[in-house]
Design a protein around this motif. Structure first.
Motif, PDB file in Angstrom:
ATOM      1  N   LYS A 235       0.821  -1.215   0.000  1.00 44.96           N
ATOM      2  CA  LYS A 235       0.000   0.000   0.000  1.00 44.96           C
ATOM      3  C   LYS A 235       0.859   1.272   0.000  1.00 44.96           C
ATOM      4  O   LYS A 235       0.585   2.225  -0.753  1.00 44.96           O
ATOM      5  N   ASP A 239       0.881   3.989  -3.044  1.00 43.17           N
ATOM      6  CA  ASP A 239       0.530   5.400  -2.842  1.00 43.17           C
ATOM      7  C   ASP A 239       1.648   6.312  -3.328  1.00 43.17           C
ATOM      8  O   ASP A 239       1.396   7.394  -3.876  1.00 43.17           O
ATOM      9  N   LYS A 242       1.957   6.437  -7.263  1.00 41.65           N
ATOM     10  CA  LYS A 242       0.822   7.135  -7.892  1.00 41.65           C
ATOM     11  C   LYS A 242       1.181   8.590  -8.199  1.00 41.65           C
ATOM     12  O   LYS A 242       0.591   9.213  -9.092  1.00 41.65           O
TER      13      LYS A 242
END
Length: 458
Positions: A235, A239, A242
């Motif tokens: 995760k 993130d 991105k």
């Protein structure tokens, strides 16, 4: 020569020192590849402990798990060895509760459950950080790869009894390395269940339920513009990338929640294993968490029935029918229970009629309904003969008329029973009903059917 008397405290210290020395020797032997010495030292330590691992301080206990686990693995017992290595992780993830037992021994309990079970009051809560986990990585990694492959190969071949311990081995090896992935524990429980190994499956499902596992996992993927391949990321990394221009097609995927399924499967296994009271306790807990789950309610009814708790079973069925009024099986089961009480025979008849209305080919319901409408014919004949013998002709005729009415009312249901289940009992009953209702053609037809079926051994 003076005798020497050792206090219990001194004896305990002596034992503890001996175990510590033997376990340390086993660790050294394992790391130098001297398996004979390692096995001998572990055996000596276990003999002195007598299974009382709570007498070992966490440092020594970790060494014991390390030496025992690796000795088993190096002797080819990977599944058993992995289970011991996994206990090293528990030492770091659980609180350690320390104190003294009734013999003044210093004790160390791993986790609150073990501490509570001991019954010792005033235990102090401590934290332990394992130190040997980093030493097993080189050994664990190849075992993880081979174990996972074997587990999947066995599962694909439907060799569930072989797949289950392999999935458990992978789970424990991951746990030993500090990674808790209960999906592999779930796979182990599922395969034990498929293999019919109920005790093993039940233990694992209990463990999963108690841990709060529900199977929900979220995966994060993104496509690398550099390689053109889709990568699975954690995760935090997902993130982070991105925000860059090097990735595209950012996606998340979440697996379904199987929390209710765990309760359903485990309750069914407990009932099948004859552990009905345990099943009822589990089902009560499950229904508190999933109050609208019809499968859990159905299993609860089954458990009530098997445990002889008839009133609870009836109430359970009525509750299920309030939610699912078109369930023919529940109407049938309700009829069975109502038929056992003379005061609720009419209710039973109505329940059976509802069952066949919803399921027109429900042979067993037609059979039970037929016999219920017929009543106790032997008793009726005895009452008729007694009335006739005593000269009470009007009473005898009323008994006979009531009998004929019952026969006429039950006949259509008996015919339906035979239509959907043409067995010898249905044929014999219909033969008698046709004779009593003066239907000679049908009587002769079913008399011939009965003879043919008897001749054929049906």
């Amino acid at each position: 020569m003076k005798k020497i008397f050792l206090s219990m405290a001194m004896v305990s210290v002596t034992f503890a020192f001996a175990q510590k020395k033997e376990i340390a020797a086993a660790v050294k032997a394992i790391e130098t590849g001297d398996m004979t010495t390692a096995t001998s030292q572990i055996s000596a330590a276990e003999s002195a402990m007598g299974g009382k691992t709570q007498l070992l301080e966490p440092t020594v206990l970790e060494q014991y798990y390390y030496a025992k686990g690796l000795s088993l693995i190096k002797s080819g017992k990977n599944t058993e060895g992995a289970a011991y290595l996994a206990k090293m992780s528990d030492l770091g993830k659980s609180k350690i509760y320390t104190g003294k037992d009734s013999d003044k021994n210093k004790v160390y309990f791993v986790g609150k459950a073990a501490a509570d079970q001991s019954g010792i009051q005033g235990l102090k809560e401590e934290v332990y950080v394992p130190t040997l986990v980093g030493k097993i990585g080189a050994i664990i990694n190849p075992l993880l790869q081979s174990g996972n492959k074997s587990a999947m190969d066995f599962y694909t071949a439907k060799n569930y009894s072989a797949a289950a311990p392999k999935f458990l081995e992978v789970y424990n090896l991951l746990k030993a390395s500090g990674q808790i992935n209960e999906q592999y524990l779930y796979y182990a429980g599922l395969n034990y269940a498929l293999a019919g190994q109920k005790p093993e499956a039940i233990d694992i499902y209990n463990q999963l339920i108690n841990s709060g596992y529900n199977g929900v996992m979220t995966s994060y993927t993104a496509k690398s513009k550099k390689t053109g391949e889709t990568e699975t990321l954690d995760k935090a990394t997902w993130d982070l990338v991105k925000k860059s221009t090097e990735y595209s097609d950012f996606k998340t995927e979440t697996t379904p929640d199987i929390g209710a399924e765990l309760y359903e499967t485990n309750a069914a296994l407990l009932i099948e294993a004859g552990r009905v009271e345990e099943a009822l306790t589990l089902l009560e807990k499950g229904l508190q968490k999933f109050p609208s789950n019809s499968k859990l309610a159905e299993l609860q009814g089954n458990a009530y029935f098997k445990s002889g708790k008839t009133n609870e079973f009836v109430n359970n069925l009525k509750g299920q029918l309030a939610k699912k009024p078109n369930d023919a099986t529940n109407w049938y089961n309700l009829g069975v229970l109502q038929s056992k009480d003379p005061s609720s025979i009419t209710d039973a008849i109505n329940s059976y009629k509802k069952a066949v209305e919803l399921k027109p080919d429900f042979a067993q319901a037609y059979q039970n309904l037929t016999y219920l409408l017929l009543g106790d014919d032997t008793k009726a004949i005895e009452e008729y003969n007694a009335a006739k013998k005593s000269g009470k002709i009007d009473q005898a005729n009323k008994i006979l008329d009531a009998r004929r009415k019952r026969f006429a009312e039950s006949l259509p249901y008996a015919e339906k029973w035979y239509q959907y289940d043409p067995n010898i009992d249905a044929v014999t009953l219909l033969k008698g009903l046709y004779m009593s209702t003066k239907n000679d053609a049908k009587f002769q037809e079913f008399k011939a059917k009965e003879a043919a079926m008897n001749a054929a051994g049906k």
